[in-house]
Structure formats: C-alpha cells, structure tokens
Motif scaffolding. Structure first.
Motif, PDB file in Angstrom:
ATOM      1  N   LEU A 165       0.828  -1.214   0.000  1.00 29.28           N
ATOM      2  CA  LEU A 165       0.000   0.000   0.000  1.00 29.28           C
ATOM      3  C   LEU A 165       0.857   1.255   0.000  1.00 29.28           C
ATOM      4  N   TYR A 166       0.212   2.364  -0.340  1.00 33.90           N
ATOM      5  CA  TYR A 166       0.866   3.681  -0.238  1.00 33.90           C
ATOM      6  C   TYR A 166       0.499   4.258   1.130  1.00 33.90           C
TER       7      TYR A 166
ATOM      8  N   ARG B  25       0.938   7.089   2.504  1.00 34.83           N
ATOM      9  CA  ARG B  25       0.484   8.482   2.565  1.00 34.83           C
ATOM     10  C   ARG B  25      -0.735   8.755   1.694  1.00 34.83           C
ATOM     11  N   LEU B  26      -1.418   7.693   1.326  1.00 33.61           N
ATOM     12  CA  LEU B  26      -2.705   7.868   0.653  1.00 33.61           C
ATOM     13  C   LEU B  26      -3.772   7.263   1.560  1.00 33.61           C
ATOM     14  N   SER B  27      -4.987   7.759   1.428  1.00 36.46           N
ATOM     15  CA  SER B  27      -6.085   7.203   2.219  1.00 36.46           C
ATOM     16  C   SER B  27      -6.499   5.852   1.615  1.00 36.46           C
TER      17      SER B  27
ATOM     18  N   LEU C 276      -9.335   5.080   0.317  1.00 38.91           N
ATOM     19  CA  LEU C 276     -10.043   5.344  -0.942  1.00 38.91           C
ATOM     20  C   LEU C 276      -9.041   5.708  -2.050  1.00 38.91           C
ATOM     21  N   GLU C 277      -8.056   6.519  -1.695  1.00 40.13           N
ATOM     22  CA  GLU C 277      -7.033   6.909  -2.681  1.00 40.13           C
ATOM     23  C   GLU C 277      -6.196   5.690  -3.102  1.00 40.13           C
TER      24      GLU C 277
ATOM     25  N   LEU D 145      -7.260   2.627  -3.243  1.00 36.60           N
ATOM     26  CA  LEU D 145      -8.084   1.825  -4.163  1.00 36.60           C
ATOM     27  C   LEU D 145      -8.128   2.464  -5.544  1.00 36.60           C
ATOM     28  N   ASN D 146      -8.210   3.792  -5.579  1.00 42.72           N
ATOM     29  CA  ASN D 146      -8.178   4.500  -6.866  1.00 42.72           C
ATOM     30  C   ASN D 146      -6.846   4.251  -7.573  1.00 42.72           C
ATOM     31  N   GLN D 147      -5.759   4.313  -6.791  1.00 43.56           N
ATOM     32  CA  GLN D 147      -4.423   4.118  -7.360  1.00 43.56           C
ATOM     33  C   GLN D 147      -4.288   2.703  -7.950  1.00 43.56           C
TER      34      GLN D 147
ATOM     35  N   ALA E  99     -15.047   0.032  -5.106  1.00 43.81           N
ATOM     36  CA  ALA E  99     -14.218   0.419  -3.953  1.00 43.81           C
ATOM     37  C   ALA E  99     -15.102   0.753  -2.754  1.00 43.81           C
TER      38      ALA E  99
ATOM     39  N   ASN F 139     -11.088   8.080   4.486  1.00 40.99           N
ATOM     40  CA  ASN F 139     -10.271   9.233   4.073  1.00 40.99           C
ATOM     41  C   ASN F 139      -9.020   9.440   4.916  1.00 40.99           C
ATOM     42  N   ALA F 140      -8.800   8.555   5.899  1.00 46.09           N
ATOM     43  CA  ALA F 140      -7.587   8.698   6.739  1.00 46.09           C
ATOM     44  C   ALA F 140      -6.403   8.063   6.034  1.00 46.09           C
ATOM     45  N   TRP F 141      -5.220   8.662   6.217  1.00 41.59           N
ATOM     46  CA  TRP F 141      -4.009   8.097   5.594  1.00 41.59           C
ATOM     47  C   TRP F 141      -3.772   6.697   6.142  1.00 41.59           C
TER      48      TRP F 141
ATOM     49  N   ARG G 133      -4.103  11.806   9.858  1.00 44.29           N
ATOM     50  CA  ARG G 133      -4.247  12.790   8.788  1.00 44.29           C
ATOM     51  C   ARG G 133      -5.220  12.266   7.733  1.00 44.29           C
ATOM     52  N   THR G 134      -5.988  13.164   7.188  1.00 40.24           N
ATOM     53  CA  THR G 134      -7.001  12.733   6.210  1.00 40.24           C
ATOM     54  C   THR G 134      -6.721  13.348   4.850  1.00 40.24           C
ATOM     55  N   ALA G 135      -7.368  12.766   3.853  1.00 39.15           N
ATOM     56  CA  ALA G 135      -7.170  13.228   2.478  1.00 39.15           C
ATOM     57  C   ALA G 135      -8.528  13.485   1.845  1.00 39.15           C
TER      58      ALA G 135
ATOM     59  N   PRO H 220     -10.467  11.070  -3.778  1.00 38.59           N
ATOM     60  CA  PRO H 220      -9.537  11.005  -4.927  1.00 38.59           C
ATOM     61  C   PRO H 220     -10.203  11.421  -6.239  1.00 38.59           C
TER      62      PRO H 220
ATOM     63  N   TRP I 208     -11.028  10.140  -9.318  1.00 40.91           N
ATOM     64  CA  TRP I 208     -11.111   8.764  -9.823  1.00 40.91           C
ATOM     65  C   TRP I 208     -10.593   8.660 -11.247  1.00 40.91           C
TER      66      TRP I 208
ATOM     67  N   LEU J  47       1.096  12.522  -3.752  1.00 40.16           N
ATOM     68  CA  LEU J  47       2.176  11.968  -2.927  1.00 40.16           C
ATOM     69  C   LEU J  47       3.363  12.921  -2.869  1.00 40.16           C
TER      70      LEU J  47
ATOM     71  N   ARG K 216       2.657  15.542  -0.418  1.00 44.39           N
ATOM     72  CA  ARG K 216       2.678  15.082   0.980  1.00 44.39           C
ATOM     73  C   ARG K 216       4.068  14.678   1.445  1.00 44.39           C
TER      74      ARG K 216
ATOM     75  N   MET L  84       9.086   0.423  -2.768  1.00 45.72           N
ATOM     76  CA  MET L  84       8.286  -0.796  -2.866  1.00 45.72           C
ATOM     77  C   MET L  84       8.120  -1.173  -4.344  1.00 45.72           C
TER      78      MET L  84
ATOM     79  N   ARG M  78       5.120  -3.325  -6.506  1.00 46.63           N
ATOM     80  CA  ARG M  78       3.798  -2.836  -6.907  1.00 46.63           C
ATOM     81  C   ARG M  78       3.736  -2.571  -8.416  1.00 46.63           C
TER      82      ARG M  78
END
Lengths: 249, 395
Positions: free
Chosen positions: A88-89, A91-93, A95-96, A98-100, A116, A130-132, B235-237, B240, B242, B250, B253, B303, B306
């Motif tokens: 996983l990434y 620093r992405l949430s 949802l982000e 899953l989009n990635q 998703a 939405n949390a990282w 922290r939240t985002a 996205p 889509w 990234l 951040r 990584m 991926r």
C-alpha cells in the motif's frame, strides 16, 4: 477458465540451493487450495513465482491459462495477490489507495468507484476511508490490501497469510468471501499458520517440505488424519532434531 | 546492562545503519579529520598567532561556529530517533527505565554533535596552545559549553517540529534544516571566526551556561519525551480524482519537497558568482532532474513490487519519467540557455545528459543507477569546465 498450473518448477536465489525443486501442482477453478509448510519451506517464494515477481529457473507457471513468464501483464489481470507485506501507499487514504490500484490495473473509473465503496463498506473501513493508511492498524492495512487485490475482479486469488492481524469480524468476512468466490468458480491459493483456518476453509491441502509438495490431501483425507494440525505435526516430525527437541520440551 | 555499554552499542548501531560498509566509515573519519586539520590551518592563516597573540574574539567566533555546526550535526543525528522511536521503546522495556533509555538513545546524537567540536576545535586549540595557552584552554571550555547548547537547540527544534508536523515529517524537515545549517556554517566559517564578539560576550556565555543549561536541558528532555510518546491525530485526504493516479498528491505530501525548495536560495546565490554558473547549470540539468524524479518515484522505489505486479505498471512508470523528467529539465535548460546562449556544444551536452537521466531509472539496482547518474554529471561538469576555460581565454 483454468486456475493455477505449476509444472516442474525449480527456483534458487542467486547461487544458493534450490528453494523449490521440480515442484508440480495444480489449483483448479472453484477450489480453495491451502499451502502448508514450516518457515522456510518455500511458500512465499512459490507465491511470488505465481505472481510473476520471480522468474523460475526451470518449469512453467500458468495463471488462468496464461504463461506468467511469457505474458506477465495478462496473467496479472487475472490474478489478485495479497503478499505477506501489504503493497500500500502509506500516505494515501484507503479510498485513494483503491483508486491508485484501479489506475495501475486499468479498471475504468466508473466501475472502480462503486466497487471500492462496496468493498470498504463490507470490511467496515467506510468511516476511516479518508484517513491516511500510515495511521491504520495492521489489521486495517490488511483489509485495505485485500480490497485492492479484489478490485479488478480477478479469477485467481493468491493470498500469503491473509488472516494475519484481522479481527474476528473481518476474519469471518474474509472466510465467507473466499468460500463465495470459490463457489463462483474462482481459484484460491492461500497460506496460513493457523490450522483452524485450513480446517474450515480449504478443499485441498498441499504440504510443502524442502521445496517439494510431499502431500496433496483433499478435505476428507485431512479430516481422516485428524485435521491440519496433525498433518503439520507430521511434517515437523520429518524435520528431525528440531522437532524432537520441541516435543521433548 | 551498563549505561556506557548501552550507549556504545546504540552509537555503533546508528553508525552501521548510516554507513553499512566498514571502508566508508573509515573514509568518513579520515574526511572529518582532514576537514578539522584544514580548517585549523585556515584559522591560523586568517588570524596568525605571530606576531600578535590570539585574540579572545577569535575564540568567541570559533565558539559560534562550533555552536551552529554542532546544532546542525546533532539535528541530523536526532532526526533518526524522531522518525523511528522503536529502538527507544525497546530500550525502555529494559530495567533502566524510560528517561535513562532516552539518554542512551541520544548517544548517537551526542556523538554527531561532538564530532565537529572535537575534530575542528581540538586541532586548532592544540595549534593555538603554543602561543596562547590560556586562550586555547578557554576555547576548549567554550567548545564544551557550545556542545551543550547545540544539543539543547537541536532537541528543542526536534520537539517543535515533531509537535507541529508529526514525527515522520518533522524528522525529515529536521534532517533537511540541520543539514543546511551545518553546510551554511561551514560556508560562513571565515566570517564567523572574524566576527569579534568581544570578551564580555564570551565571559557571559561561560558564566550563564552552567546556571541555565541544566535547567533548560531537563525541561527540553521532558518535552521531547512527551512528543515522542504522544499519539498523532490521523491525517485525512480529500476524495480522490477517480481514474487519475495519485503521484502528484504523494509529492505534495512528501517533506523532501521542502528540502528541494531549500536549494533555491543557494542556487540564486551561486548564480551570482560567474565562475560557478556553468558548474551550477550542469548540476541543475543532471542532479536537478534526478532529485525531482527521486521525489516522484520515492513510493515506487521503496516498494518496487507494486509496479512490477501491475499490468499497467511499466507504462505508468514510463509516463511518470517522461512527464516529470521533462517538467524538471525544461526550466533547467532555460536557465542554462540564459547563461550560455550561443555555446551550442555545451548546451547540447547538458540537454543530452539531462534527457538521459530518466532512462537511468530503468536500471533496477540503486548502486548502478547512481553510478550512471554520476557519470552523466561528470560529463556535464567536464564540459562546463572546458567551456569556462574557453570563455576565459576568449575574454
């Protein structure tokens, strides 16, 4: 649609000894195949070979009828892979992430979004979507990794210890999901160290020892031998002094 | 486990993590020694001991230099602990307790701060002791005091950044800021040593240090421990976009972006020096592009499975390299064109070297990739050097 076919597979890291030695195995569509073995038996190496992350020295790997070495990209579309360390990434949430993964696997946005959202609701991650991911617990990360592997609707699922870190609710959800996917005709390969998971889930059990499949048992045979735990004890018995020392302790 | 043994083990572990190869560790020691001796000789050249004796002002200047350099070095050492406090928690489980564990965990930081003070200050003090023994002795005492203030400064800065930015981001910003502070203090060495702060300042510093430092140090340590212990708000985002990759998000951040921005003033200052312009252009065309690509590809390089696993991984990586490589190369080349308009061979070499940088990311082993980038940089620098010679002769 075929599942996973491994024929005459050998692999070694660098100039070391063979981790897998002339291994042949077939996981059929519609079944859950459990891979059992002690630490270092070659389970993770086997799964990485199926995913195309390693190249076999000799032999062939086919996923969904596609040769993984010759056509890795097409094989990857048919494969959902959950490695022991989630890809996983941080620093992405959720949802982000899953989009990635949808972008990486070429899932159109119009399909990716509802899938998703449904997956996150099913796993109970919707509130934290939405949390990282870096702030997630191990179990939550594992759930997101499983969602990412399922997003492109693969026909073959390879899961390296997928129940690690999951709470009871999520473990039950995953068990139901894997049974449902197998009933729908998907092929599922998994490794896990808890014998009760295998007892409840797998249709066949492949016992890996020193890079070879030493036993291939169906559910009835596993039950006749006293369950996965007993089968595992026998494999450990074959290890020699280590097992003897454990038993005497 | 005794304190000394634990601190020694912690320091050795930190050094091995920083430089895994034994020869590299020795090379670093030799470099620091050479730097110390070189700076000492430079000081003696700036403020020669004969015919007049060393002045107290030089000592104060040296103390200021030590203070800044040690703060920078300590900050770099401390950033490791802030980013990954796991080692500290492991030590805390031992019978020594949390506060003692923190002191042991700070041992590598102390070593990092001690290095410049010892290796730069002591050779000079030894050289100076021949002509002005009292001044040399006061210099050693002032150096030790400066070390204490440097540690206090870096611990306080780490606490502030950790509280404001979070531990991981704070650690990266701390490393970047401290690195720059150390670098800038080295650059300003001559000016700092010439800065005559006067005897009263030095005396006041020596008197106030034992009075204030222990109290402030205890408070700073408590605040630092609280920061390390504290949990961070997740922290939240936003939702996205889509269908579009999240690499730009990234980059936003990542705190390495701040470190890259810190390069801007140095670059501007460098372009003010005509003799440095072409070399800076070469650096910008090669290292500037690779710095941007490292920033963008950081999650994928850490990584790599991926992108290898994803069916569109290869295509997306090529697209990232092309788009971000071009975005970094175009402004760099525009600046090069401003500097050397008409010197087409030089410009073509820089453009070629810069354009080849993205291709080095197809080399998977990091060592081989860095060697290729260094070769490209060497070609660009060699061309810039020869062009400078031609330009000077032409003038």
């Amino acid at each position: 649609m075929s599942g996973v076919e491994l024929s005459g597979l050998s692999f070694r890291h660098g100039r070391g000894p063979d981790v897998l030695d002339q291994l042949s195995l077939e996981a059929r569509p519609g079944e859950v195949l459990g891979v059992l073995g002690v630490n270092g038996a070659g389970k993770t190496t086997l799964f990485r070979l199926i995913a195309g992350l390693l190249k076999p020295r000799v032999g062939q790997v086919r996923v969904g009828g596609v040769d993984v070495v010759a056509n890795r990209s097409e094989a990857s579309r048919r494969l959902g892979f959950v490695p022991d360390e989630p890809l996983l990434y941080p620093r992405l949430s959720a949802l982000e992430n899953l989009n990635q993964f949808a972008v990486l696997w070429g899932v159109p946005a119009a399909e990716a979004r509802p899938r998703a959202e449904a997956l996150l609701r099913e796993t109970g991650l919707w509130e934290e979507r939405n949390a990282w991911v870096e702030g997630y617990s191990r179990g939550m990360r594992q759930k997101v990794a499983i969602c990412c592997a399922l997003l492109h609707r693969p026909s073959v699922l390879v899961l390296d210890e997928p129940f690690n870190g999951l709470d009871m609710g999520a473990a039950l959800w995953l068990r139901e999901l894997l049974r449902a996917r197998a009933s729908a005709g998907d092929c599922i390969l998994l490794s896990q160290h808890q014998p009760e998971v295998f007892d409840a889930l797998v249709d066949r059990l492949a016992v890996l020892h020193q890079g070879r499949v030493v036993e291939l048992l169906d559910r009835a045979e596993v039950a006749r031998r006293g369950g996965t735990g007993e089968v595992f004890q026998r494999v450990r018995g074959a290890e020699g002094p280590h097992a003897v020392r454990d038993e005497s302790a | 486990m005794s304190w000394v043994a634990a601190a020694t083990w912690e320091t050795r572990h930190a050094l091995r993590q920083l430089l895994p190869w034994r020869w590299a560790r020795w090379l670093l020691v030799l470099l620091v020694l050479a730097l110390g001796v070189g700076l000492s000789v430079l000081v003696l050249f700036i403020a020669p001991p004969s015919p007049r004796p060393l002045e107290v002002g030089v000592v104060a200047g040296f103390m200021g230099f030590n203070l800044l350099l040690a703060t920078g070095a300590a900050g770099v050492g401390l950033s490791r602990l802030v980013a990954r406090p796991r080692g500290l928690w492991l030590l805390s489980l031992s019978p020594m307790g949390e506060r003692s564990a923190l002191r042991v965990a700070l041992a590598p930081t102390l070593l990092a701060a001690l290095c410049p003070v010892t290796l730069v200050g002591l050779p000079f003090a030894l050289l100076a002791s021949r002509v002005a023994p009292a001044v040399a002795a006061s210099m050693v005492v002032a150096g030790v005091c400066a070390l204490g203030w440097a540690l206090l400064g870096s611990v306080s800065l780490a606490t502030l950044l950790g509280q404001r930015l979070g531990k991981e981001r704070g650690a990266r910003v701390l490393a970047a800021l401290s690195g720059w502070l150390a670098f800038m203090s080295m650059m300003a060495f001559g000016a700092l040593v010439r800065l005559d702060l006067g005897t009263p300042t030095l005396v006041m510093f020596l008197v106030l240090t034992p009075l204030l430092l222990p109290v402030l140090w205890e408070r700073a340590l408590r605040a630092f421990l609280d920061m390390l212990r504290g949990t961070e708000t997740p922290r939240t985002a936003p939702e996205p976009a889509w269908g579009r990759g999240g690499w730009a998000r990234l980059v936003g951040r990542s705190s390495w972006g701040l470190a890259l921005l810190a390069l801007v003033p140095v670059t501007v200052v460098g372009y003010g020096q005509p003799s440095l312009r072409r070399a800076l252009c070469a650096l910008l065309a090669v290292q500037g592009v690779s710095a941007v690509l490292e920033l963008v590809l950081e999650p994928e390089l850490s990584m790599p499975d991926r992108l290898r696993l994803a069916p569109r991984g290869a295509v997306l990586r090529a697209r990232l390299l092309a788009v971000w490589g071009l975005a970094a190369l175009v402004p760099a080349l525009a600046l090069c064109a401003l500097v050397g308009w008409g010197r087409w061979t030089w410009l073509a070499t820089l453009a070629g070297a810069g354009a080849l940088v993205p291709f080095t990311y197809f080399i998977r082993p990091r060592g081989a990739r860095v060697v290729c980038q260094l070769l490209l940089l060497a070609v660009a620098l060699a061309m810039s050097g020869s062009e400078t010679v031609v330009a000077v002769r032409g003038d």
